[in-house]
Design a protein around this motif. Structure first.
Motif, PDB file in Angstrom:
ATOM      1  N   ASN A 104      40.045 -56.748 -10.205  1.00 33.23           N
ATOM      2  CA  ASN A 104      39.155 -56.327 -11.268  1.00 33.23           C
ATOM      3  C   ASN A 104      37.739 -56.857 -11.038  1.00 33.23           C
ATOM      4  N   ALA A 105      37.634 -58.112 -10.645  1.00 34.90           N
ATOM      5  CA  ALA A 105      36.333 -58.722 -10.394  1.00 34.90           C
ATOM      6  C   ALA A 105      35.616 -58.042  -9.240  1.00 34.90           C
ATOM      7  N   GLN A 106      36.338 -57.704  -8.175  1.00 37.88           N
ATOM      8  CA  GLN A 106      35.713 -57.106  -6.999  1.00 37.88           C
ATOM      9  C   GLN A 106      35.214 -55.695  -7.281  1.00 37.88           C
ATOM     10  N   VAL A 107      35.961 -54.953  -8.101  1.00 39.79           N
ATOM     11  CA  VAL A 107      35.498 -53.611  -8.463  1.00 39.79           C
ATOM     12  C   VAL A 107      34.250 -53.703  -9.331  1.00 39.79           C
ATOM     13  N   LEU A 108      34.272 -54.596 -10.313  1.00 41.67           N
ATOM     14  CA  LEU A 108      33.140 -54.737 -11.227  1.00 41.67           C
ATOM     15  C   LEU A 108      31.863 -55.202 -10.529  1.00 41.67           C
ATOM     16  N   ILE A 109      32.002 -56.102  -9.571  1.00 39.30           N
ATOM     17  CA  ILE A 109      30.824 -56.679  -8.926  1.00 39.30           C
ATOM     18  C   ILE A 109      30.095 -55.636  -8.078  1.00 39.30           C
ATOM     19  N   GLN A 110      30.726 -54.468  -7.870  1.00 37.26           N
ATOM     20  CA  GLN A 110      30.046 -53.382  -7.161  1.00 37.26           C
ATOM     21  C   GLN A 110      28.824 -52.890  -7.922  1.00 37.26           C
ATOM     22  N   PHE A 143      34.155 -46.099 -12.598  1.00 37.60           N
ATOM     23  CA  PHE A 143      34.236 -47.228 -13.526  1.00 37.60           C
ATOM     24  C   PHE A 143      34.940 -46.838 -14.817  1.00 37.60           C
ATOM     25  N   LEU A 144      34.624 -45.654 -15.336  1.00 38.99           N
ATOM     26  CA  LEU A 144      35.246 -45.200 -16.581  1.00 38.99           C
ATOM     27  C   LEU A 144      36.757 -45.053 -16.422  1.00 38.99           C
ATOM     28  N   LEU A 145      37.186 -44.468 -15.302  1.00 40.69           N
ATOM     29  CA  LEU A 145      38.621 -44.302 -15.054  1.00 40.69           C
ATOM     30  C   LEU A 145      39.306 -45.640 -14.852  1.00 40.69           C
ATOM     31  N   PHE A 146      38.669 -46.516 -14.083  1.00 36.40           N
ATOM     32  CA  PHE A 146      39.275 -47.806 -13.784  1.00 36.40           C
ATOM     33  C   PHE A 146      39.454 -48.621 -15.054  1.00 36.40           C
ATOM     34  N   PHE A 147      38.453 -48.639 -15.914  1.00 35.85           N
ATOM     35  CA  PHE A 147      38.559 -49.475 -17.102  1.00 35.85           C
ATOM     36  C   PHE A 147      39.259 -48.801 -18.259  1.00 35.85           C
ATOM     37  N   ASN A 148      39.385 -47.484 -18.207  1.00 34.35           N
ATOM     38  CA  ASN A 148      40.293 -46.831 -19.142  1.00 34.35           C
ATOM     39  C   ASN A 148      41.719 -47.278 -18.865  1.00 34.35           C
ATOM     40  N   GLU A 149      42.013 -47.451 -17.564  1.00 35.55           N
ATOM     41  CA  GLU A 149      43.334 -47.945 -17.154  1.00 35.55           C
ATOM     42  C   GLU A 149      43.537 -49.389 -17.606  1.00 35.55           C
ATOM     43  N   GLN A 150      42.455 -50.174 -17.652  1.00 35.33           N
ATOM     44  CA  GLN A 150      42.577 -51.585 -18.003  1.00 35.33           C
ATOM     45  C   GLN A 150      42.643 -51.846 -19.507  1.00 35.33           C
ATOM     46  N   ASN A 282      48.405 -54.500 -12.483  1.00 36.36           N
ATOM     47  CA  ASN A 282      49.428 -53.467 -12.547  1.00 36.36           C
ATOM     48  C   ASN A 282      48.742 -52.116 -12.698  1.00 36.36           C
ATOM     49  N   LEU A 283      48.172 -51.618 -11.607  1.00 39.25           N
ATOM     50  CA  LEU A 283      47.405 -50.386 -11.654  1.00 39.25           C
ATOM     51  C   LEU A 283      48.293 -49.165 -11.487  1.00 39.25           C
ATOM     52  N   THR A 284      47.999 -48.120 -12.279  1.00 39.26           N
ATOM     53  CA  THR A 284      48.642 -46.832 -12.084  1.00 39.26           C
ATOM     54  C   THR A 284      47.767 -46.003 -11.160  1.00 39.26           C
ATOM     55  N   ILE A 285      48.157 -44.755 -10.955  1.00 41.65           N
ATOM     56  CA  ILE A 285      47.406 -43.873 -10.070  1.00 41.65           C
ATOM     57  C   ILE A 285      45.997 -43.643 -10.598  1.00 41.65           C
ATOM     58  N   VAL A 286      45.835 -43.667 -11.936  1.00 40.42           N
ATOM     59  CA  VAL A 286      44.502 -43.477 -12.533  1.00 40.42           C
ATOM     60  C   VAL A 286      43.587 -44.653 -12.186  1.00 40.42           C
ATOM     61  N   LEU A 289      42.670 -44.421  -8.568  1.00 40.59           N
ATOM     62  CA  LEU A 289      41.680 -43.349  -8.400  1.00 40.59           C
ATOM     63  C   LEU A 289      40.297 -43.819  -8.831  1.00 40.59           C
ATOM     64  N   GLY A 290      40.245 -44.538  -9.959  1.00 36.35           N
ATOM     65  CA  GLY A 290      38.966 -45.053 -10.436  1.00 36.35           C
ATOM     66  C   GLY A 290      38.335 -46.009  -9.447  1.00 36.35           C
ATOM     67  N   ALA A 291      39.125 -46.942  -8.903  1.00 36.51           N
ATOM     68  CA  ALA A 291      38.607 -47.895  -7.913  1.00 36.51           C
ATOM     69  C   ALA A 291      38.130 -47.159  -6.663  1.00 36.51           C
ATOM     70  N   SER A 292      38.875 -46.117  -6.270  1.00 35.94           N
ATOM     71  CA  SER A 292      38.488 -45.341  -5.083  1.00 35.94           C
ATOM     72  C   SER A 292      37.170 -44.612  -5.306  1.00 35.94           C
ATOM     73  N   LEU A 293      36.968 -44.083  -6.508  1.00 37.26           N
ATOM     74  CA  LEU A 293      35.718 -43.385  -6.823  1.00 37.26           C
ATOM     75  C   LEU A 293      34.529 -44.360  -6.846  1.00 37.26           C
TER      76      LEU A 293
END
Length: 308
Positions: A104-110, A143-150, A282-286, A289-293
């Motif tokens: 989570n920290a590594q994605v956000l620091i982008q 970011f929206l997809l990743f944190f919707n998942e969180q 515990n990430l799902t496919i969403v 996908l968010g992290a990949s985007l």
């Protein structure tokens, strides 16, 4: 004004970029383990002190220490801004990491390089191409997809996860300010000289809050991770700076944008092999996908810049 020209050794530039990605990608895991035995202030002080010592010895050996004349020409206010904001970035990132997960920290620091790029548009009158603005849109969607998942995690974490994420966002903002200040400081000194001064100032800033005696209480694993964190700072930044000598900055930045992928894979691997070390997402496919985007958007922003 003459512009820097790369050496053309793109394979070496790529290799150095990949080394930086690897080191930055696994750094959150090492920091997470280290935080189990030390407070964030002591860890940060140690990293700055170790980086200052190693870089100082290296520059002294090569007779590249900054001269007194160059030091007197430095704008002290700008040096203070760069030092204080980098210090804030380090401590806020560590404090945020203590409440959230490495992935989570590594994605956000982008957000940090993106915000620095937007700052460059405002301060240095740089321009984004249409492709770069498209990349920014893709990154925002990620970011929206990743944190919707969180959100599910946020509901069950009693606010700690959200607080940690907020600290990482602030860490990204202050890093962008530091980066812009350092960019201006390069008018007077080399990057290595600037970092030497900043490391030394930051080490002094954290010295009153550090508890060096606690280092003696670390387990062998925690102590190893602490040393790794210190070496990571100097080696990763050195490899990054050297990669720019051999490869275009936009391509180096695009490679560095893949760091969250390295972190996600490393977290899953470490959690599988050593489940007591860290807690994984515990990430799902969403979420994936968010992290990949986020990664794709960062790479698009880096590669979409028009050549000078």
């Amino acid at each position: 004004m003459l512009l820097h020209q790369t050496s053309g050794k793109w394979r070496l530039g790529l290799a150095l970029s990949l080394l930086t990605v690897l080191l930055w990608g696994v750094l959150p895991i090492a920091l997470k383990v280290t935080l189990q035995g030390l407070d964030a202030y002591t860890v940060t002080w140690f990293r700055f002190l170790m980086s200052f010592g190693l870089l100082g010895v290296y520059l002294a050996t090569r007779k590249q220490l900054p001269s007194g004349e160059k030091l007197r020409s430095l704008p002290l206010s700008l040096l203070a801004i760069a030092s204080i904001f980098l210090a804030m970035n380090y401590i806020l990132y560590l404090l945020g990491l203590s409440y959230t997960t490495p992935a989570n920290a590594q994605v956000l620091i982008q957000l940090a390089p993106v915000l620095m790029g937007l700052g460059g548009i405002y301060i240095f009158k740089e321009r984004y191409t249409l492709l770069q603005w498209t990349g920014l849109g893709v990154l925002t969607l990620g970011f929206l997809l990743f944190f919707n998942e969180q959100l599910r995690t946020l509901i069950t974490a009693q606010g700690k996860y959200l607080f940690g994420s907020a600290l990482i966002v602030v860490a990204a903002i202050v890093w962008a300010i530091y980066g812009l200040a350092q960019k201006q400081l390069l008018q007077q000194l080399t990057s290595a000289n600037v970092m030497l001064l900043i490391y030394g100032i930051c080490a002094m800033l954290f010295a009153p809050f550090a508890q060096p005696q606690d280092i003696l209480k670390l387990t062998p694993l925690q102590f190893t991770m602490l040393i790794f964190c210190g070496l990571n700072t100097i080696i990763a930044y050195g490899a990054f700076a050297e990669s720019l000598e051999h490869w275009e900055a936009s391509r180096v930045s695009a490679v560095l944008a893949t760091a969250p992928i390295v972190t996600l894979l490393s977290v899953w691997l470490v959690a599988f092999l050593f489940p007591t070390w860290i807690v994984t997402n515990n990430l799902t496919i969403v979420g994936v996908l968010g992290a990949s985007l986020v990664v794709i958007g960062s790479m698009t922003i880096a590669l979409g810049k028009k050549p000078n």
